[in-house]
Motif scaffolding. Structure first.
Motif, PDB file in Angstrom:
ATOM      1  N   GLY A   1       0.778  -1.223   0.000  1.00  0.00           N
ATOM      2  CA  GLY A   1       0.000   0.000   0.000  1.00  0.00           C
ATOM      3  C   GLY A   1       0.813   1.277   0.000  1.00  0.00           C
ATOM      4  N   SER A   2       2.127   1.208   0.251  1.00  0.00           N
ATOM      5  CA  SER A   2       2.944   2.417   0.284  1.00  0.00           C
ATOM      6  C   SER A   2       3.467   2.739  -1.105  1.00  0.00           C
ATOM      7  CB  SER A   2       4.119   2.222   1.253  1.00  0.00           C
ATOM      8  OG  SER A   2       4.949   1.171   0.798  1.00  0.00           O
ATOM      9  N   SER A   3       3.672   4.036  -1.365  1.00  0.00           N
ATOM     10  CA  SER A   3       4.138   4.476  -2.668  1.00  0.00           C
ATOM     11  C   SER A   3       5.386   5.316  -2.502  1.00  0.00           C
ATOM     12  CB  SER A   3       3.055   5.292  -3.375  1.00  0.00           C
ATOM     13  OG  SER A   3       1.855   4.554  -3.453  1.00  0.00           O
ATOM     14  N   ASN A   4       6.262   5.236  -3.487  1.00  0.00           N
ATOM     15  CA  ASN A   4       7.506   5.991  -3.432  1.00  0.00           C
ATOM     16  C   ASN A   4       7.806   6.590  -4.790  1.00  0.00           C
ATOM     17  OD1 ASN A   4       8.687   5.520  -0.677  1.00  0.00           O
ATOM     18  ND2 ASN A   4       8.431   3.398  -1.315  1.00  0.00           N
ATOM     19  N   ILE A   5       8.210   7.847  -4.757  1.00  0.00           N
ATOM     20  CA  ILE A   5       8.683   8.508  -5.970  1.00  0.00           C
ATOM     21  C   ILE A   5      10.060   9.078  -5.650  1.00  0.00           C
ATOM     22  CG2 ILE A   5       7.382  10.574  -5.353  1.00  0.00           C
ATOM     23  CD1 ILE A   5       7.291  11.287  -8.327  1.00  0.00           C
ATOM     24  N   HIS A   6      11.048   8.724  -6.468  1.00  0.00           N
ATOM     25  CA  HIS A   6      12.415   9.182  -6.238  1.00  0.00           C
ATOM     26  C   HIS A   6      12.787  10.189  -7.323  1.00  0.00           C
ATOM     27  CE1 HIS A   6      13.219   6.110  -3.187  1.00  0.00           C
ATOM     28  NE2 HIS A   6      12.539   5.296  -3.962  1.00  0.00           N
ATOM     29  N   ARG A   7      13.225  11.328  -6.881  1.00  0.00           N
ATOM     30  CA  ARG A   7      13.719  12.328  -7.826  1.00  0.00           C
ATOM     31  C   ARG A   7      15.229  12.127  -7.976  1.00  0.00           C
ATOM     32  NH1 ARG A   7      12.527  18.868  -7.762  1.00  0.00           N
ATOM     33  NH2 ARG A   7      13.436  19.303  -9.838  1.00  0.00           N
ATOM     34  N   LEU A   8      15.662  11.764  -9.162  1.00  0.00           N
ATOM     35  CA  LEU A   8      17.073  11.543  -9.417  1.00  0.00           C
ATOM     36  C   LEU A   8      17.749  12.869  -9.752  1.00  0.00           C
ATOM     37  CD1 LEU A   8      16.782   8.309 -11.602  1.00  0.00           C
ATOM     38  CD2 LEU A   8      16.708   8.558  -9.118  1.00  0.00           C
ATOM     39  N   PRO A   9      19.075  12.910  -9.655  1.00  0.00           N
ATOM     40  CA  PRO A   9      19.777  14.174  -9.945  1.00  0.00           C
ATOM     41  C   PRO A   9      19.517  14.663 -11.370  1.00  0.00           C
ATOM     42  CG  PRO A   9      21.239  12.616  -8.846  1.00  0.00           C
ATOM     43  CD  PRO A   9      19.994  11.852  -9.185  1.00  0.00           C
ATOM     44  N   LYS A  10      19.214  15.939 -11.499  1.00  0.00           N
ATOM     45  CA  LYS A  10      19.025  16.494 -12.842  1.00  0.00           C
ATOM     46  C   LYS A  10      20.382  16.584 -13.539  1.00  0.00           C
ATOM     47  CE  LYS A  10      19.349  21.345 -11.410  1.00  0.00           C
ATOM     48  NZ  LYS A  10      18.659  22.657 -11.340  1.00  0.00           N
ATOM     49  N   PHE A  11      20.352  16.670 -14.851  1.00  0.00           N
ATOM     50  CA  PHE A  11      21.601  16.774 -15.593  1.00  0.00           C
ATOM     51  C   PHE A  11      21.380  17.571 -16.867  1.00  0.00           C
ATOM     52  CE2 PHE A  11      19.399  13.125 -17.208  1.00  0.00           C
ATOM     53  CZ  PHE A  11      19.723  13.028 -18.554  1.00  0.00           C
ATOM     54  N   GLN A  12      22.483  18.059 -17.411  1.00  0.00           N
ATOM     55  CA  GLN A  12      22.429  18.899 -18.599  1.00  0.00           C
ATOM     56  C   GLN A  12      22.977  18.140 -19.796  1.00  0.00           C
ATOM     57  OE1 GLN A  12      24.225  22.734 -18.127  1.00  0.00           O
ATOM     58  NE2 GLN A  12      24.046  23.294 -20.275  1.00  0.00           N
ATOM     59  N   VAL A  13      22.271  18.227 -20.911  1.00  0.00           N
ATOM     60  CA  VAL A  13      22.702  17.608 -22.152  1.00  0.00           C
ATOM     61  C   VAL A  13      23.411  18.638 -23.000  1.00  0.00           C
ATOM     62  CG1 VAL A  13      21.950  16.454 -24.266  1.00  0.00           C
ATOM     63  CG2 VAL A  13      20.818  15.935 -22.093  1.00  0.00           C
ATOM     64  N   GLU A  14      24.634  18.318 -23.412  1.00  0.00           N
ATOM     65  CA  GLU A  14      25.379  19.233 -24.263  1.00  0.00           C
ATOM     66  C   GLU A  14      24.757  19.260 -25.653  1.00  0.00           C
ATOM     67  OE1 GLU A  14      29.916  19.819 -26.060  1.00  0.00           O
ATOM     68  OE2 GLU A  14      29.444  18.164 -24.685  1.00  0.00           O
ATOM     69  N   LEU A  15      24.507  20.450 -26.168  1.00  0.00           N
ATOM     70  CA  LEU A  15      23.874  20.608 -27.473  1.00  0.00           C
ATOM     71  C   LEU A  15      24.911  21.020 -28.516  1.00  0.00           C
ATOM     72  CD1 LEU A  15      20.624  22.538 -26.464  1.00  0.00           C
ATOM     73  CD2 LEU A  15      20.876  20.093 -26.934  1.00  0.00           C
ATOM     74  N   PRO A  16      24.686  20.642 -29.778  1.00  0.00           N
ATOM     75  CA  PRO A  16      25.585  21.112 -30.842  1.00  0.00           C
ATOM     76  C   PRO A  16      25.532  22.635 -30.935  1.00  0.00           C
ATOM     77  CG  PRO A  16      24.160  19.329 -31.627  1.00  0.00           C
ATOM     78  CD  PRO A  16      23.627  19.765 -30.298  1.00  0.00           C
ATOM     79  N   PRO A  17      26.627  23.248 -31.361  1.00  0.00           N
ATOM     80  CA  PRO A  17      26.615  24.716 -31.506  1.00  0.00           C
ATOM     81  C   PRO A  17      25.533  25.166 -32.487  1.00  0.00           C
ATOM     82  CG  PRO A  17      28.847  23.849 -31.678  1.00  0.00           C
ATOM     83  CD  PRO A  17      27.931  22.667 -31.696  1.00  0.00           C
ATOM     84  N   ALA A  18      24.915  26.258 -32.173  1.00  0.00           N
ATOM     85  CA  ALA A  18      23.858  26.791 -33.047  1.00  0.00           C
ATOM     86  C   ALA A  18      24.467  27.516 -34.241  1.00  0.00           C
ATOM     87  CB  ALA A  18      22.964  27.746 -32.268  1.00  0.00           C
ATOM     88  N   GLY A  19      23.755  27.445 -35.358  1.00  0.00           N
ATOM     89  CA  GLY A  19      24.191  28.164 -36.547  1.00  0.00           C
ATOM     90  C   GLY A  19      23.834  29.642 -36.447  1.00  0.00           C
ATOM     91  N   PRO A  20      24.145  30.418 -37.478  1.00  0.00           N
ATOM     92  CA  PRO A  20      23.807  31.858 -37.470  1.00  0.00           C
ATOM     93  C   PRO A  20      22.303  32.071 -37.303  1.00  0.00           C
ATOM     94  CG  PRO A  20      25.320  31.326 -39.270  1.00  0.00           C
ATOM     95  CD  PRO A  20      24.865  30.018 -38.686  1.00  0.00           C
ATOM     96  N   ASN A  21      21.973  32.962 -36.387  1.00  0.00           N
ATOM     97  CA  ASN A  21      20.568  33.318 -36.122  1.00  0.00           C
ATOM     98  C   ASN A  21      19.736  32.098 -35.709  1.00  0.00           C
ATOM     99  OD1 ASN A  21      21.066  36.039 -36.932  1.00  0.00           O
ATOM    100  ND2 ASN A  21      20.855  35.394 -39.087  1.00  0.00           N
ATOM    101  N   GLN A  22      20.390  31.114 -35.072  1.00  0.00           N
ATOM    102  CA  GLN A  22      19.684  29.924 -34.607  1.00  0.00           C
ATOM    103  C   GLN A  22      19.912  29.735 -33.108  1.00  0.00           C
ATOM    104  OE1 GLN A  22      21.345  26.825 -37.137  1.00  0.00           O
ATOM    105  NE2 GLN A  22      19.560  26.890 -38.472  1.00  0.00           N
ATOM    106  N   ARG A  23      19.041  28.956 -32.488  1.00  0.00           N
ATOM    107  CA  ARG A  23      19.206  28.603 -31.077  1.00  0.00           C
ATOM    108  C   ARG A  23      19.104  27.084 -30.945  1.00  0.00           C
ATOM    109  NH1 ARG A  23      14.835  30.672 -26.915  1.00  0.00           N
ATOM    110  NH2 ARG A  23      13.682  28.931 -27.831  1.00  0.00           N
ATOM    111  N   SER A  24      20.100  26.488 -30.324  1.00  0.00           N
ATOM    112  CA  SER A  24      20.081  25.044 -30.126  1.00  0.00           C
ATOM    113  C   SER A  24      18.996  24.684 -29.117  1.00  0.00           C
ATOM    114  CB  SER A  24      21.442  24.555 -29.621  1.00  0.00           C
ATOM    115  OG  SER A  24      22.423  24.702 -30.616  1.00  0.00           O
ATOM    116  N   GLN A  25      18.238  23.641 -29.453  1.00  0.00           N
ATOM    117  CA  GLN A  25      17.185  23.164 -28.570  1.00  0.00           C
ATOM    118  C   GLN A  25      17.159  21.643 -28.563  1.00  0.00           C
ATOM    119  OE1 GLN A  25      13.572  25.338 -29.965  1.00  0.00           O
ATOM    120  NE2 GLN A  25      13.233  25.682 -27.779  1.00  0.00           N
ATOM    121  N   LEU A  26      16.804  21.080 -27.418  1.00  0.00           N
ATOM    122  CA  LEU A  26      16.585  19.644 -27.317  1.00  0.00           C
ATOM    123  C   LEU A  26      15.080  19.404 -27.341  1.00  0.00           C
ATOM    124  CD1 LEU A  26      17.913  16.856 -26.917  1.00  0.00           C
ATOM    125  CD2 LEU A  26      17.584  17.162 -24.456  1.00  0.00           C
ATOM    126  N   LEU A  27      14.623  18.627 -28.333  1.00  0.00           N
ATOM    127  CA  LEU A  27      13.196  18.399 -28.523  1.00  0.00           C
ATOM    128  C   LEU A  27      12.816  16.990 -28.100  1.00  0.00           C
ATOM    129  CD1 LEU A  27      12.864  20.048 -32.049  1.00  0.00           C
ATOM    130  CD2 LEU A  27      12.547  21.124 -29.794  1.00  0.00           C
TER     131      LEU A  27
END
Length: 632
Positions: free
Chosen positions: A181-207
């Motif tokens: 009957g007991s429930s558990n939710i574990h929040r794991l450490p957040k982390f950052q994904v390295e994105l490729p460099p953006a081109g001219p007038n562009q912004r890198s995004q992870l979709l």
């Protein structure tokens, strides 16, 4: 690029109404079910048990998402951005739960067990428990996060949500299966994904479409596809980065898959193999992150660097990977999925209407078909260009590996062109798995050696060499050699009248010392007289005093058995009934007399009386002694 038969779609796909403006279709990964809407009539197609049934749901035309609970007692239906309705199927009742944060729109929900559900909205993660009988929803826990999108793994109950404008800060959550009957939710450490460099007038995004949660050999990975952006010459091809997810460590990047091309990609995991589909070329690439060929092979699609093979048995969810990033290329050149015919018509492969789900689900919304992607292990062995030991390592990571390995071994042995050293390497691979032998000696005998032993075209000497090499491998890995392998060698040598070769195999330690082999040698004394002493000498090296005494008794050499026991200070442990029986059976009265007197003298020394006791069990031999030698 024609299909090779290596990758193919399941023969019996799930058929459902094709998607149209008036017939929306939803897929639930947890239960592997398709929901097809036709007005207020909903038809549910279950891909696991191939069943279908219908329900009538009010206001079905406005449904955004729909999913059964794991036990199919409750149907969760989202009709707007603020709440989820719950339909108790058995009681025919309905209740709902609104998003706790009024301004946050629900972007999705998932059942984490049969009575618990998680809402994901733009501002928070909300975890609830459902009481179907009372029609109530109890809030358990919430986490405030600005969410862009999420991905969920029903197999491991892991949720990963994206935050920040670039979408590359990822927050993993693990929903532990409730106990009592007991429930558990574990929040794991957040982390950052390295994105490729953006081109001219562009912004890198992870979709969202770039991210998948996959499992390989029981380990959980986040697979992130990184494509080059216009104007960035340093990023000319797409790569897939693998991050290992674990409950007790920071998420780390552990591997990179080099695709070598750009375009639109989707991936499946089939039989612990990553399959990357490329729509433009209508081809697929195969990666195995647990396998690498030897560095001296010239196949230009092998891994770029060596990887370690993780243990096949993975403990629970606590997955640990050492700090090493490994780069891989496909194990084969890109190939197409085998052409598929459904109801007499060819299906379009790599269609723009394909939607891919893990681990191996492919849905064509336009055709109204759901397939499971399959991998042919036998065809895999045919297409691989690598050494045979490397091939065996690759096959061992597949689910249905045994028949293909048996077939490969039979072929290698039958051609007689494979060096014994290569066969030995293969045997070592099969016998070296920690805590488990993937192919045991009985299976090897039944599936490999017995079929080949009957082949008259194979020279007896070659058959013996192969068996001896297998015995060497078993001995090297401290596995007890089954008796019948020694018996096979003896039978071959007897048929060829070459038992002297057995003498050589033992004398030069080609066959290691063991009790079963010693017993076999002892049994050959009538066929090959020197075999008896070979067996006795082997028992001596094994310090098996009892075995030597038993062997001498079976040979009716009672005097030698007594002398050996005395030399080993074991005369007080001898079974007098057994020795007297052997002496009596010999028909030699002098031998019987001396044996009787030996044990009578032992009685005098140990008991101060030469007489035998009832518990000695020698009454018949006492009577025989008296009748033969007239002693009262």
């Amino acid at each position: 690029m024609s299909g090779s038969g290596l990758l193919y779609l399941s023969d019996n796909p799930v058929k459902f109404p094709p998607v149209t403006r008036t017939t929306p279709v939803f897929y639930d990964e947890t239960n592997q079910e398709i929901f097809a809407m036709a007005g207020d009539l909903v038809t549910i197609y279950n891909a696991k048990d191939r069943t279908e049934h219908t329900l009538t749901i009010d206001n079905a035309v406005n449904i955004i998402s729909i999913k059964y609970s794991i036990d199919h007692r409750i149907l969760a239906v989202q009709r707007n951005n603020q709440s989820v309705d719950f339909l108790n199927i058995q009681e025919n009742t309905e209740f709902s739960q609104s998003c706790r944060r009024g301004s946050g729109n629900i972007i999705g929900f998932n059942w984490t067990c049969q009575n618990e559900i998680v809402f994901i909205n733009h501002q928070a993660i909300e975890f609830y428990q459902i009481n179907a009988k009372q029609g109530k929803v109890r809030h358990i826990k919430s986490y405030s996060i600005n969410v862009n999108w999420f991905v969920y793994s029903p197999q491991f109950c892991v949720l990963v949500v994206s935050s920040t404008l670039s979408g590359n800060i990822l927050h993993p959550f693990y929903f532990k299966t409730p106990q009592h009957g007991s429930s558990n939710i574990h929040r794991l450490p957040k982390f950052q994904v390295e994105l490729p460099p953006a081109g001219p007038n562009q912004r890198s995004q992870l979709l969202e479409r770039q991210v998948s949660i996959i499992t390989l050999h029981g380990k959980l990975f986040l697979a992130i596809t990184k494509s080059p952006q216009l104007g960035q010459e340093s990023y000319k091809t797409t790569e897939i980065c693998l991050y290992v997810l674990a409950t007790e460590q920071v998420v780390n990047k552990v591997a990179t898959l080099q695709l070598g091309i750009t375009g639109r990609f989707a991936l499946n995991c089939v039989d612990n193999m990553i399959v990357v589909h490329h729509q433009n070329s209508k081809s697929s690439m195969l990666f195995d992150v647990c396998w690498s060929a030897s560095s001296n092979e010239s196949n230009n699609v092998l891994p770029l660097s060596t990887t370690r093979t993780p243990a096949l048995k993975i403990p629970n969810f606590n997955l640990k990977t050492e700090g090493q990033i490994v780069t891989f290329r496909p194990i084969l050149q890109p190939m197409s999925i085998t052409p598929h015919i459904h109801e007499g018509k060819p299906c379009e492969l790599y269609s723009s209407t394909w939607v891919v789900f893990q681990p191996g689900i492919i849905i064509d919304a336009k055709q109204g078909l759901l397939w499971e992607l399959k991998l042919s292990v036998s065809k895999l062995s045919m297409h691989m260009v690598c050494s045979k030991p490397s091939l065996i390592k690759l096959l061992l990571h597949r689910r249905n590996y045994k028949n293909t390995i048996f077939s490969t071994l039979r072929s290698l042995i039958l051609t007689q062109s494979t060096p014994l050293s290569v066969l030995g390497d293969i045997f070592d691979i099969l016998n070296s798995v920690i805590d488990d032998v993937l192919i045991n000696q009985d299976e090897m005998l039944e599936e490999v050696f017995n079929p080949l032993l009957s082949k008259e075209e194979l020279p007896p000497s070659y058959k013996i060499s192969v068996i001896v090499e297998y015995i060497r491998s078993l001995t090297l890995h401290k596995l007890r050699v089954s008796y019948y392998y020694y018996e096979i060698i003896v039978q071959i040598l007897i048929r060829c009248n070459q038992l002297f070769k057995l003498h050589q195999l033992v004398q030069f330690k080609v066959l290691g010392d063991s009790a079963p082999l010693a017993c076999l040698l002892l049994s050959l004394d009538k066929t090959y007289e020197p075999a008896f002493m070979l067996g006795v000498d082997m028992l001596k090296r094994l310090n098996d005093t009892g075995g030597i005494i038993e062997a001498l008794l079976r040979k009716r050499d009672v005097t030698a058995a007594i002398q050996y026991a005395c030399a080993q200070n074991k005369e007080d442990t001898l079974d007098c009934a057994k020795f007297l029986q052997s002496a009596a059976d010999s028909g030699d009265n002098v031998l019987f007399y001396s044996t009787y007197k030996f044990f009578a003298a032992r009685n005098e020394r140990l008991r101060k009386n030469p007489e035998f006791l009832p518990e000695d069990g020698v009454e018949e031999f006492v009577s025989l002694y008296k009748s033969l030698f007239n002693e009262l």
